[in-house]
Design a protein around this motif. Sequence first.
Motif, PDB file in Angstrom:
ATOM      1  N   VAL A  56      -7.403  -1.931  -2.733  1.00 20.95           N
ATOM      2  CA  VAL A  56      -7.933  -1.287  -3.918  1.00 20.95           C
ATOM      3  C   VAL A  56      -6.706  -1.038  -4.794  1.00 20.95           C
ATOM      4  CG1 VAL A  56      -8.893   0.878  -4.764  1.00 20.95           C
ATOM      5  CG2 VAL A  56      -9.932  -0.269  -2.814  1.00 20.95           C
ATOM      6  N   GLY A  57      -6.812  -1.292  -6.101  1.00 20.88           N
ATOM      7  CA  GLY A  57      -5.658  -1.166  -6.983  1.00 20.88           C
ATOM      8  C   GLY A  57      -5.773   0.018  -7.926  1.00 20.88           C
ATOM      9  N   GLN A  58      -4.644   0.677  -8.157  1.00 24.57           N
ATOM     10  CA  GLN A  58      -4.632   1.785  -9.113  1.00 24.57           C
ATOM     11  C   GLN A  58      -4.324   1.250 -10.504  1.00 24.57           C
ATOM     12  OE1 GLN A  58      -1.851   4.986  -8.408  1.00 24.57           O
ATOM     13  NE2 GLN A  58      -2.346   5.980 -10.358  1.00 24.57           N
ATOM     14  N   ALA A  71       0.827  -1.213   0.000  1.00 25.25           N
ATOM     15  CA  ALA A  71       0.000   0.000   0.000  1.00 25.25           C
ATOM     16  C   ALA A  71       0.857   1.256   0.000  1.00 25.25           C
ATOM     17  CB  ALA A  71      -0.917   0.000   1.218  1.00 25.25           C
ATOM     18  N   TYR A  72       0.466   2.231  -0.806  1.00 30.52           N
ATOM     19  CA  TYR A  72       1.175   3.511  -0.817  1.00 30.52           C
ATOM     20  C   TYR A  72       0.240   4.659  -0.436  1.00 30.52           C
ATOM     21  CZ  TYR A  72      -1.064   4.619  -5.256  1.00 30.52           C
ATOM     22  OH  TYR A  72      -2.000   4.871  -6.222  1.00 30.52           O
ATOM     23  N   ALA A  73      -1.040   4.347  -0.282  1.00 30.47           N
ATOM     24  CA  ALA A  73      -2.023   5.366   0.093  1.00 30.47           C
ATOM     25  C   ALA A  73      -3.189   4.666   0.779  1.00 30.47           C
ATOM     26  CB  ALA A  73      -2.516   6.128  -1.144  1.00 30.47           C
ATOM     27  N   VAL A  74      -4.066   5.481   1.363  1.00 31.99           N
ATOM     28  CA  VAL A  74      -5.274   4.952   1.998  1.00 31.99           C
ATOM     29  C   VAL A  74      -6.464   5.725   1.455  1.00 31.99           C
ATOM     30  CG1 VAL A  74      -6.534   4.676   4.179  1.00 31.99           C
ATOM     31  CG2 VAL A  74      -4.062   4.282   4.106  1.00 31.99           C
ATOM     32  N   LEU A  75      -7.496   4.992   1.051  1.00 31.56           N
ATOM     33  CA  LEU A  75      -8.743   5.598   0.584  1.00 31.56           C
ATOM     34  C   LEU A  75      -9.760   5.519   1.711  1.00 31.56           C
ATOM     35  CD1 LEU A  75     -10.727   6.647  -1.661  1.00 31.56           C
ATOM     36  CD2 LEU A  75     -11.168   4.223  -2.175  1.00 31.56           C
ATOM     37  N   LEU A  86     -14.545  11.466  -1.047  1.00 28.74           N
ATOM     38  CA  LEU A  86     -13.612  10.354  -1.220  1.00 28.74           C
ATOM     39  C   LEU A  86     -12.254  10.922  -0.837  1.00 28.74           C
ATOM     40  CD1 LEU A  86     -14.804   9.297  -4.791  1.00 28.74           C
ATOM     41  CD2 LEU A  86     -15.585   8.359  -2.617  1.00 28.74           C
ATOM     42  N   ILE A  87     -11.700  10.450   0.266  1.00 22.07           N
ATOM     43  CA  ILE A  87     -10.478  11.048   0.819  1.00 22.07           C
ATOM     44  C   ILE A  87      -9.306  10.100   0.586  1.00 22.07           C
ATOM     45  CG2 ILE A  87      -9.365  11.844   2.944  1.00 22.07           C
ATOM     46  CD1 ILE A  87     -12.342  12.354   3.949  1.00 22.07           C
ATOM     47  N   VAL A  88      -8.222  10.642   0.029  1.00 22.84           N
ATOM     48  CA  VAL A  88      -7.023   9.851  -0.215  1.00 22.84           C
ATOM     49  C   VAL A  88      -5.886  10.430   0.616  1.00 22.84           C
ATOM     50  CG1 VAL A  88      -5.389   8.998  -1.942  1.00 22.84           C
ATOM     51  CG2 VAL A  88      -7.802   9.344  -2.561  1.00 22.84           C
ATOM     52  N   VAL A 106      -9.545   1.754   3.259  1.00 23.61           N
ATOM     53  CA  VAL A 106      -8.926   0.643   2.544  1.00 23.61           C
ATOM     54  C   VAL A 106      -7.580   1.079   1.961  1.00 23.61           C
ATOM     55  CG1 VAL A 106     -10.185   1.145   0.388  1.00 23.61           C
ATOM     56  CG2 VAL A 106      -9.346  -1.161   0.799  1.00 23.61           C
ATOM     57  N   PRO A 107      -6.562   0.210   2.050  1.00 22.44           N
ATOM     58  CA  PRO A 107      -5.263   0.550   1.471  1.00 22.44           C
ATOM     59  C   PRO A 107      -5.297   0.506  -0.055  1.00 22.44           C
ATOM     60  CG  PRO A 107      -5.207  -1.665   2.397  1.00 22.44           C
ATOM     61  CD  PRO A 107      -6.553  -1.093   2.734  1.00 22.44           C
ATOM     62  N   VAL A 108      -4.495   1.374  -0.653  1.00 20.49           N
ATOM     63  CA  VAL A 108      -4.399   1.459  -2.110  1.00 20.49           C
ATOM     64  C   VAL A 108      -3.017   0.969  -2.532  1.00 20.49           C
ATOM     65  CG1 VAL A 108      -4.477   2.993  -4.121  1.00 20.49           C
ATOM     66  CG2 VAL A 108      -5.932   3.474  -2.113  1.00 20.49           C
TER      67      VAL A 108
END
Length: 147
Positions: A35-37, A5-9, A75-77, A18-20
Amino acid sequence: VRDRAYAVLRIPRLGLVVPVAQGIDKRAVLDKGYVGQYPGTAGPGAQGNFALAGHRNTHGEPFRYINRLRAGDELIVDMRGRRYTYVVGKTLGETTERDTGVIAPVPRSVVKPGYGYGEPGAYITLTTCTPEYSSKYRLVVWGTLRS
């Protein structure tokens, strides 16, 4: 195994955190509950389209209830101490899995061209399978970055 994960949504309306991770590989990313980019899409806060995929059912089902999102929802990242807040603007209830327009830099459905945007901007796209327990179609939620 190092955390991918490099971010959190965060989606407050759904109580979702959820981790991104990078990529939309089922085994490496989505089936692990991330969740995948989509590869090649813009990063959080950047011009273009920060496009994400997540499971609707099983594997933590992070996007199970994104059909409940409404215009104006946040939607917060969070990424490396920065917070990017997007606001839900439009949804597309059903399109084909090959509708690449929905994750384009200016997102617009190529299957249903009445859905999407016409100008460059900083967008977020959430995609998941629909109907539930099927991967026949895609459900899409779009938002724009709050400046």
